[in-house]
Structures are given as C-alpha cells and as structure tokens.
Design a protein around this motif. Structure first.
Motif, PDB file in Angstrom:
ATOM      1  N   PHE A  50       0.859  -1.183   0.000  1.00 33.28           N
ATOM      2  CA  PHE A  50       0.000   0.000   0.000  1.00 33.28           C
ATOM      3  C   PHE A  50       0.896   1.234   0.000  1.00 33.28           C
ATOM      4  O   PHE A  50       2.099   1.144   0.223  1.00 33.28           O
ATOM      5  N   GLU A  51       0.290   2.390  -0.262  1.00 38.50           N
ATOM      6  CA  GLU A  51       0.998   3.664  -0.138  1.00 38.50           C
ATOM      7  C   GLU A  51       0.067   4.642   0.551  1.00 38.50           C
ATOM      8  O   GLU A  51      -1.150   4.449   0.570  1.00 38.50           O
ATOM      9  N   PHE A  52       0.639   5.670   1.152  1.00 35.69           N
ATOM     10  CA  PHE A  52      -0.151   6.601   1.934  1.00 35.69           C
ATOM     11  C   PHE A  52       0.644   7.885   2.141  1.00 35.69           C
ATOM     12  O   PHE A  52       1.824   7.954   1.806  1.00 35.69           O
ATOM     13  N   GLU A  53      -0.005   8.880   2.712  1.00 34.83           N
ATOM     14  CA  GLU A  53       0.688  10.106   3.092  1.00 34.83           C
ATOM     15  C   GLU A  53       1.059   9.992   4.553  1.00 34.83           C
ATOM     16  O   GLU A  53       0.227   9.632   5.384  1.00 34.83           O
ATOM     17  N   LYS A  54       2.322  10.291   4.831  1.00 38.80           N
ATOM     18  CA  LYS A  54       2.792  10.233   6.218  1.00 38.80           C
ATOM     19  C   LYS A  54       3.436  11.550   6.595  1.00 38.80           C
ATOM     20  O   LYS A  54       3.923  12.291   5.746  1.00 38.80           O
ATOM     21  N   SER A  55       3.451  11.809   7.870  1.00 42.95           N
ATOM     22  CA  SER A  55       4.090  13.006   8.398  1.00 42.95           C
ATOM     23  C   SER A  55       5.598  12.905   8.213  1.00 42.95           C
ATOM     24  O   SER A  55       6.178  11.822   8.319  1.00 42.95           O
ATOM     25  N   LYS A  56       6.234  14.043   7.957  1.00 41.12           N
ATOM     26  CA  LYS A  56       7.696  14.048   7.848  1.00 41.12           C
ATOM     27  C   LYS A  56       8.360  13.749   9.187  1.00 41.12           C
ATOM     28  O   LYS A  56       9.543  13.415   9.227  1.00 41.12           O
ATOM     29  N   LEU A  57       7.620  13.851  10.284  1.00 45.68           N
ATOM     30  CA  LEU A  57       8.160  13.516  11.608  1.00 45.68           C
ATOM     31  C   LEU A  57       8.301  12.015  11.807  1.00 45.68           C
ATOM     32  O   LEU A  57       9.019  11.570  12.684  1.00 45.68           O
ATOM     33  N   ALA A  58       7.580  11.241  11.007  1.00 46.54           N
ATOM     34  CA  ALA A  58       7.536   9.793  11.195  1.00 46.54           C
ATOM     35  C   ALA A  58       8.501   9.077  10.256  1.00 46.54           C
ATOM     36  O   ALA A  58       8.758   9.526   9.142  1.00 46.54           O
ATOM     37  N   ASN A  59       9.019   7.968  10.737  1.00 44.09           N
ATOM     38  CA  ASN A  59       9.866   7.083   9.931  1.00 44.09           C
ATOM     39  C   ASN A  59       9.208   5.712   9.903  1.00 44.09           C
ATOM     40  O   ASN A  59       8.770   5.219  10.934  1.00 44.09           O
ATOM     41  N   LEU A  60       9.161   5.108   8.727  1.00 38.84           N
ATOM     42  CA  LEU A  60       8.584   3.771   8.618  1.00 38.84           C
ATOM     43  C   LEU A  60       9.702   2.753   8.506  1.00 38.84           C
ATOM     44  O   LEU A  60      10.643   2.947   7.744  1.00 38.84           O
ATOM     45  N   GLU A  61       9.586   1.699   9.289  1.00 39.76           N
ATOM     46  CA  GLU A  61      10.559   0.603   9.197  1.00 39.76           C
ATOM     47  C   GLU A  61       9.809  -0.709   9.112  1.00 39.76           C
ATOM     48  O   GLU A  61       8.716  -0.861   9.651  1.00 39.76           O
ATOM     49  N   LYS A  62      10.416  -1.635   8.406  1.00 37.94           N
ATOM     50  CA  LYS A  62       9.863  -2.986   8.311  1.00 37.94           C
ATOM     51  C   LYS A  62      10.233  -3.708   9.597  1.00 37.94           C
ATOM     52  O   LYS A  62      11.375  -3.684  10.026  1.00 37.94           O
ATOM     53  N   ALA A  63       9.256  -4.332  10.227  1.00 40.59           N
ATOM     54  CA  ALA A  63       9.508  -5.072  11.466  1.00 40.59           C
ATOM     55  C   ALA A  63      10.065  -6.448  11.127  1.00 40.59           C
ATOM     56  O   ALA A  63      10.139  -6.842   9.962  1.00 40.59           O
ATOM     57  N   LYS A  64      10.444  -7.190  12.147  1.00 42.41           N
ATOM     58  CA  LYS A  64      11.045  -8.505  11.930  1.00 42.41           C
ATOM     59  C   LYS A  64      10.057  -9.510  11.347  1.00 42.41           C
ATOM     60  O   LYS A  64      10.421 -10.346  10.548  1.00 42.41           O
ATOM     61  N   GLN A  66       7.033 -10.809   9.013  1.00 43.68           N
ATOM     62  CA  GLN A  66       6.561 -10.482   7.674  1.00 43.68           C
ATOM     63  C   GLN A  66       5.226  -9.749   7.762  1.00 43.68           C
ATOM     64  O   GLN A  66       4.352 -10.118   8.547  1.00 43.68           O
ATOM     65  N   ASN A  67       5.073  -8.709   6.966  1.00 42.31           N
ATOM     66  CA  ASN A  67       3.860  -7.892   6.889  1.00 42.31           C
ATOM     67  C   ASN A  67       3.588  -7.070   8.145  1.00 42.31           C
ATOM     68  O   ASN A  67       2.455  -6.666   8.393  1.00 42.31           O
ATOM     69  N   TRP A  68       4.626  -6.835   8.961  1.00 41.02           N
ATOM     70  CA  TRP A  68       4.524  -5.949  10.118  1.00 41.02           C
ATOM     71  C   TRP A  68       5.418  -4.748   9.844  1.00 41.02           C
ATOM     72  O   TRP A  68       6.551  -4.896   9.367  1.00 41.02           O
ATOM     73  N   TYR A  69       4.909  -3.559  10.179  1.00 34.49           N
ATOM     74  CA  TYR A  69       5.639  -2.315   9.943  1.00 34.49           C
ATOM     75  C   TYR A  69       5.481  -1.411  11.157  1.00 34.49           C
ATOM     76  O   TYR A  69       4.445  -1.455  11.837  1.00 34.49           O
ATOM     77  N   ASN A  70       6.500  -0.608  11.415  1.00 40.97           N
ATOM     78  CA  ASN A  70       6.452   0.323  12.529  1.00 40.97           C
ATOM     79  C   ASN A  70       6.585   1.740  12.003  1.00 40.97           C
ATOM     80  O   ASN A  70       7.553   2.070  11.323  1.00 40.97           O
ATOM     81  N   LEU A  71       5.618   2.569  12.334  1.00 39.38           N
ATOM     82  CA  LEU A  71       5.648   3.980  11.996  1.00 39.38           C
ATOM     83  C   LEU A  71       6.115   4.692  13.258  1.00 39.38           C
ATOM     84  O   LEU A  71       5.363   4.827  14.227  1.00 39.38           O
ATOM     85  N   LEU A  72       7.381   5.098  13.260  1.00 39.20           N
ATOM     86  CA  LEU A  72       8.033   5.631  14.456  1.00 39.20           C
ATOM     87  C   LEU A  72       7.962   7.152  14.502  1.00 39.20           C
ATOM     88  O   LEU A  72       8.231   7.829  13.501  1.00 39.20           O
ATOM     89  N   TYR A  73       7.650   7.679  15.675  1.00 40.64           N
ATOM     90  CA  TYR A  73       7.674   9.113  15.959  1.00 40.64           C
ATOM     91  C   TYR A  73       8.685   9.323  17.083  1.00 40.64           C
ATOM     92  O   TYR A  73       8.320   9.391  18.255  1.00 40.64           O
ATOM     93  N   PRO A  74       9.987   9.422  16.743  1.00 38.28           N
ATOM     94  CA  PRO A  74      11.009   9.496  17.788  1.00 38.28           C
ATOM     95  C   PRO A  74      10.865  10.707  18.710  1.00 38.28           C
ATOM     96  O   PRO A  74      11.111  10.604  19.908  1.00 38.28           O
ATOM     97  N   GLU A  75      10.433  11.838  18.176  1.00 33.42           N
ATOM     98  CA  GLU A  75      10.311  13.048  18.997  1.00 33.42           C
ATOM     99  C   GLU A  75       9.175  12.934  20.012  1.00 33.42           C
ATOM    100  O   GLU A  75       9.187  13.620  21.028  1.00 33.42           O
ATOM    101  N   LEU A  76       8.213  12.094  19.735  1.00 36.77           N
ATOM    102  CA  LEU A  76       7.067  11.931  20.635  1.00 36.77           C
ATOM    103  C   LEU A  76       7.135  10.625  21.425  1.00 36.77           C
ATOM    104  O   LEU A  76       6.231  10.326  22.199  1.00 36.77           O
TER     105      LEU A  76
END
Length: 188
Positions: A50-64, A66-76
């Motif tokens: 899929f694709e989507f709009e994300k905040s520039k504050l967030a980073n997306l990483e693939k989790a360990k 399969q088919n799991w993803y983490n949308l990280l907000y380090p500042e928060l």
C-alpha cells in the motif's frame, strides 16, 4: 535605641503572623510539548502492499515479522504498529480480531469511541477507535478493501499510560492517522 529584646519580639511577631496552618498542595505539572505544523508526503516502498501520506516527523521501518511495519515518531516517543493481511475468505475474523484488540482496553478505558470510515475512490473502508483513559493504546484502526487487503494499526507510547499527560500527543497523532486512513491506496 532599639533593644535586642524589642527587636526579637518584633521579628517573632512577624514570623508568627506569616505562618498559617493551611498548606496548599501544588498541582502536578506536565512537560509542555510544542508540536510542529504537520507536513505530509506521499510514501511508498517496494516492500509495502500500500501507499499513503505520512508526516515528515515519522519514519517507517519494516519489522522482523513479515507484513509488520512500525511507523516511528522518535520526537514523541510513540510508535504506530501496522499489520497487513491478505483477505482470503477471512475478512470477518480479521475485523473481529481488530475490534477485540480495541475493546480489550475496556478494563482501563473511560470510553471507546469508534468512528466509521469510507473512501470509495480509494476502496478503503474501516474504523478508527479512540480509546480514552489510562490505557496502553489510545488509537487503533483497521482498513480494508473488503476483497484483497486488510491493514490494522495501533498507537503506543514508550511512557506510562497517563491520559492527562498524553492527551496533547494523542490528539496530534490522531490527525496523522486520519490523514493515513484518508490517503491510503492499495498496491497490487
């Protein structure tokens, strides 16, 4: 000339008058968080279905897993855990599992507010759950096209669940999740 005895009496009288037996407790204070204006960008990766709009504050990483993803907000100090499933005759179970996960918070929640979501142009349908109170996950959602794709997400903070202190951050991130839900487009 003022005698030492008179000076002592005057100071004692001033100190005695200043004392009162009604201490006033001070309210707890919380760290103030100044949120930047949210700036969104289209986000797609070859590993995402899929694709989507994300905040520039967030980073997306693939989790360990399969088919799991983490949308990280380090500042928060927050993470939105995303899980993608293919729909293969299992849509009722996927929806039930998402709702069960949201309603497991009833023990601690003061309220759970579900909001239905539809975007026929992107073929996305689902629900956003705002879970109020001192709970581990304040926002959860699921999206599906009802035939091939299913995505669920849960917001967690790396902090003790205190509704008063987390409320501004939850409100800020709720806007990001609504943008994610509104902009999500399914891949192949």
């Amino acid at each position: 000339m003022i005698s030492v005895k008179n000076l002592f009496l005057a100071l004692s009288l001033i100190l005695f008058c200043q004392c009162n037996n009604n201490p006033t407790p001070k309210p707890k204070g919380y760290v103030r968080v100044d949120f930047p204006v949210a700036v969104y960008q289209n986000y797609s990766e070859s590993f995402l279905p899929f694709e989507f709009e994300k905040s520039k504050l967030a980073n997306l990483e693939k989790a360990k897993k399969q088919n799991w993803y983490n949308l990280l907000y380090p500042e928060l100090n927050a993470t939105v855990f995303l899980t993608y499933y293919k729909v293969e005759g299992n849509l009722p179970k996927l929806i039930q599992d998402s709702e069960t996960l949201a309603y497991k918070h009833l023990i601690k929640a003061s309220a759970i507010v579900p909001k239905s979501f539809e975007n026929p142009s992107n073929k996305t349908y689902g629900k956003l759950y705002q879970i109020k109170g001192d709970v581990a996950s304040n926002l959860q959602f699921y999206l599906t096209d009802s035939t091939k794709h299913f995505l669920s997400g849960s917001l967690y903070f790396k902090a003790n669940p205190n509704a008063d202190s987390l409320s501004p951050s939850v409100d800020y991130l709720k806007k990001d999740l609504v943008v994610l839900m509104e902009s999500l487009r399914w891949g192949k």
